[in-house]
Design an enzyme around this catalytic site. Structure first.
Site, short mmCIF file in Angstrom:
data_model
loop_
_atom_site.label_atom_id
_atom_site.label_comp_id
_atom_site.label_asym_id
_atom_site.label_seq_id
_atom_site.Cartn_x
_atom_site.Cartn_y
_atom_site.Cartn_z
N SER A 98 1.01 -1.21 -0.06
CA SER A 98 -0.15 0.04 -0.02
C SER A 98 1.04 1.15 -0.07
O SER A 98 1.75 1.47 -0.87
CB SER A 98 -0.97 -0.06 1.10
N ASP B 82 -9.23 -5.47 -5.09
CA ASP B 82 -8.40 -4.42 -4.45
C ASP B 82 -8.80 -3.00 -4.58
O ASP B 82 -9.11 -2.47 -5.73
CB ASP B 82 -7.00 -4.70 -4.79
N HIS C 104 -7.14 -6.21 -0.81
CA HIS C 104 -6.06 -5.28 -0.42
C HIS C 104 -4.85 -6.20 0.43
O HIS C 104 -3.82 -5.59 0.38
CB HIS C 104 -6.65 -4.29 0.32
#
Length: 309
Positions: A112, A253, A280
């Site tokens: 991320s 995601d 995710h």
């Protein structure tokens, strides 16, 4: 596993970076340094990556750490927003690597926001010792991230979208209705498991208790992005990535294909894997497959690129 501290000096102040080493840094096996997301999300949710130090996954040392402002590292509650920048975390990462003596032969994995941090670090320091890079569920730019979020939100019922928008306009994002709505969205697009692992819940709770870094860099939430990363892009810096790179995202995601694709096309030696049953955090949703794919990549650098689902 004990927690250690790396002192980190910024100007006249000395901060502390809390880290853990899984395995033996003196083993002669190339270490993997893991960069968590958030920004400001403690490393606990990334603990599945610690299994990469097991012999069946190559027996490499794995380093997980809490970036400044979260976990057991120095908190930044009293710092202005212009102090909490990508450059600060790039310098912290460089300091940690030097503290551990990791300069000549190592791998990086960012998740991320950690994807942004990894590329910013590479562009700033051009580390000759970096052998492999893994970029998991992170955007090439935050404008693309916002576009992807808008596209995902558009798939939800109109009354759900209106409810979120109303609370954001009214400044009532602390309302239970809004928070419950966010959790519904997150359970679809961040971690699609019926029961969330306690490590993830603890990381989320700690960030909720001290959201200083998150709010400075993103804002109140991802739908209402007002922080310093709002218009940030690493696309112009992707050419600085010199090593084989594995790009990962999930079919559901937040880091949708549209904001991951520039990573694949901008990095010379890249492979892109999309996990069909994940969002995710594929390392929780499809852990066996995820760890094996990462293991195989870190062991074999002779890849020519490609994409797969």
């Amino acid at each position: 596993m004990s927690t250690d501290i790396a002192p980190f000096k910024v100007g006249s102040e000395t901060f502390k970076t809390s880290y853990k080493v899984f395995g033996d840094l003196k083993s002669g096996t190339r270490p993997l340094v893991v960069l968590n997301g958030g920004p400001g999300l403690p490393h606990l949710y990334m603990l599945p990556h610690a299994d990469l130090h097991q012999e069946r996954h190559g027996g490499r040392p794995v380093i997980l750490y809490d970036q400044l402002g979260c976990g057991d590292s120095t908190r930044l509650r009293d710092k202005p927003g212009d102090f909490i920048t990508p450059a600060l975390f790039v310098a912290e990462l460089d300091n940690l690597l030097r503290h551990l003596g990791i300069t000549r032969d190592f791998d990086l994995l960012g998740q991320s926001w950690g994807v942004t941090l990894a590329v910013e670090y590479i562009a700033a320091h051009h580390p000759a010792g970096l052998k492999h890079l893994v970029l998991t569920s992170g955007p090439a730019s935050y404008p693309l991230w916002r576009e992807a979020l808008a596209g995902l939100l558009a798939q939800w019922p109109r009354d759900f979208q209106d409810m979120l928008g109303r609370h954001e306009r009214d400044g009532t994002t602390d309302a239970p209705e809004y928070q419950e709505g966010l959790m519904q969205f997150y359970r679809k697009h961040i971690l699609n498991l019926e029961v969330w692992p306690p490590e993830t819940l603890k990381s989320m709770a700690q960030m909720g208790e001290d959201p200083t870094v998150y709010r400075a860099m993103l804002g109140v939430n991802e739908f209402n992005m007002t922080g310093t990363l709002k218009d940030w892009s690493i696309i112009p810096k992707l050419g600085a990535v010199p090593c084989p790179t594995l790009i990962i995202n999930g079919a559901d995601d937040e880091a949708a294909d549209s904001c991951v694709a520039p990573l694949f096309y901008g990095i010379k030696r890249a492979r892109w894997v999309t996990f069909g049953s994940s969002s995710h955090m594929a390392f929780w949703e499809e852990p066996g497959k995820y760890l094996q794919i990462v293991t195989d990549f870190l062991i074999d650098s002779g890849m020519d690129g490609g994409a797969e689902a």
